[in-house]
Write a protein that holds these residues in place. Structure first.
Motif, PDB file in Angstrom:
ATOM      1  N   VAL A 156       0.760  -1.073   0.041  1.00 13.32           N
ATOM      2  CA  VAL A 156      -0.112   0.084   0.058  1.00 13.32           C
ATOM      3  C   VAL A 156       0.729   1.268  -0.150  1.00 13.32           C
TER       4      VAL A 156
ATOM      5  N   GLU B 273      -0.168   3.031  -3.399  1.00 15.76           N
ATOM      6  CA  GLU B 273      -1.330   3.748  -3.059  1.00 15.76           C
ATOM      7  C   GLU B 273      -0.861   5.272  -2.679  1.00 15.76           C
TER       8      GLU B 273
ATOM      9  N   ASP C 258     -11.151  -3.123  -1.166  1.00 12.59           N
ATOM     10  CA  ASP C 258     -10.229  -2.341  -1.426  1.00 12.59           C
ATOM     11  C   ASP C 258     -10.204  -0.931  -0.702  1.00 12.59           C
TER      12      ASP C 258
ATOM     13  N   THR D 298      -5.971   1.436   4.259  1.00 10.44           N
ATOM     14  CA  THR D 298      -4.971   2.594   4.100  1.00 10.44           C
ATOM     15  C   THR D 298      -3.936   2.283   5.157  1.00 10.44           C
TER      16      THR D 298
END
Length: 427
Positions: free
Chosen positions: A41, A45, A109, A112
């Motif tokens: 992540v 992300e 999905d 975080t």
């Protein structure tokens, strides 16, 4: 008089063993995926570099350590005052909720970094209560004469779960990212169900009223005043704190060896596999001579295998290095744990064991933080190589600072002071 049955033939122990194996399998499978997701992540992300994402793995170790540092005395106090099956089932229930929530977030999905850190910390809370409660159940459900066999079998459950859990989690993640969490939740539920029929394990009546934090302070004071114990406990603390490579495994699996989550599971299980093999060997051929110098050499070898893993570009060589690393770590832990127990008077064993347990937790979780911080400066390979060299340095330095360690020839305990003299030393 008929011979006592083997532990596994005792119904309650059989259920306990299966519950422990299921919980370890679930926990190890979940932990390896949390680490991979934090790194993945952070890279995908949040657009972090390899060094920045490696730092997040270090912070993950800190998030898991804080509950252990704060709640270890409380967890021991709870296990000594409440029905132990209930404590273990509640703690496993918390972990079950963690798995279900992370599975749902992964499937949608919605992960975080703050969410992953929060649930890693909650997992740490559950783990700190499971350990003392489960450890205290076994002596109450098997006859004293076969307790050593029961403890050995419990260790096998842990080691096999530690080998299979990461591999299972990695392969399930490759099939469906949420699947490892669903599997962990089912295994946690199974552990709770298996513990339920086991007869109630109530702690003995409490005769004193010492506060748990006071007991921990007493243990620290005793260790500080006895150089042999201080040297043995801090050797493991600083060697693993500086030389731990497991925190960087997601980095190596994703960006260096490029073996994905399947490879990550194998990498994470390799040290446990090596440790299990050596434990099996010592079950047949126990160590008897020059135990102190062998412990110091094992720590140095642990550092050397860490360096080999850091510079390896081959998956096969990396697995071999990690397996040998696990063997050497097992040798060090085997000697240290035996020496600490045998060089501690019975009246202090519980408190000294609590200090030793906290040191182990600190070395593992804070070692991940150290690895992450160094990786942010030197990169993941540099962090692992630096850590291995530091572990070698610790072994050499401790052999000089604590000559008592290298002079330990056997496990034979020294003569102990009477309890009143121990109390005078601590005053």
């Amino acid at each position: 008089m008929p011979a006592l049955p083997a532990p596994i033939r005792i119904r309650d122990f059989r259920l306990y063993w299966l519950a422990r194996f299921s919980a370890v399998l679930a926990t190890m499978g979940m932990v390896v995926i949390i680490g991979y997701q934090v790194y993945d992540v952070a890279r995908s992300e949040y657009g972090m570099s390899i060094r920045e994402a490696s730092l997040q793995l270090g912070l993950l170790g800190l998030a898991q350590f804080l509950p252990l540092a704060i709640l270890t005395p409380v967890a021991g106090w709870v296990a000594d005052r409440f029905e132990r099956r209930t404590v273990a089932r509640i703690a496993n229930g918390i972990d079950l909720c963690v798995a279900l929530t992370l599975g749902w977030l992964t499937a949608n999905d919605a992960l975080t970094l703050p969410i992953l850190f929060a649930f890693a910390a909650l997992h740490g809370v559950a783990r700190v209560f499971v350990g003392p409660a489960m450890a205290a159940i076994a002596p109450n459900i098997v006859p004293a004469k076969i307790l050593p066999e029961a403890i050995a079998m419990g260790s096998i459950a842990w080691q096999v779960g530690s080998v299979c859990g990461p591999a299972l989690g990695g392969f399930l993640y490759a099939a469906d990212p949420a699947m490892p969490y669903w599997a962990s939740a089912c295994l946690m539920a199974l552990a709770i169900l298996l513990l339920t029929p086991v007869r109630k394990v109530r702690p003995p009546a409490i005769t004193g009223h010492a506060h748990p934090f006071r007991q921990m302070i007493d243990g620290l004071s005793y260790v500080r005043g006895h150089r042999f114990l201080l040297g043995a406990i801090t050797l493991d603390l600083f060697a693993v704190l500086l030389g731990g490579a497991t925190a960087m495994l997601p980095v190596f699996a994703r960006d260096i060896l490029k073996v994905g989550t399947e490879g990550l599971g194998l990498l994470r299980g390799a040290p446990a596999a090596g440790a299990a093999l050596l434990a099996l060997y010592y079950a047949w051929y126990p160590l008897r001579s020059n135990v102190g110098i062998k412990m110091l050499l094992a720590v140095a070898g642990f550092g050397a295998m860490t360096i080999l893993f850091g510079i390896s570009k081959s998956m096969t060589l990396s697995l071999v290095a990690l397996a040998l690393l696990g063997m050497l770590d097992m040798l060090s832990v085997y000697v240290r744990s035996s020496l600490v127990q045998l060089h501690t008077p019975d009246s202090m064993r519980g408190r000294v064991s609590a200090v030793s347990g906290l040191a182990i937790s600190a070395s593992n979780e804070l070692g991940e933080l150290q690895s992450g911080l160094v990786a942010a400066l030197l990169g993941p390979v540099g962090a692992v190589v630096f850590g291995g060299a530091a572990a070698i340095g610790v072994a050499g330095l401790w052999s000089v600072i604590f000559p008592e360690l290298r002079r330990a020839k056997t496990f034979d305990p020294p003569p102990f002071l009477p309890p009143d003299e121990v109390a005078k030393e601590m005053a």
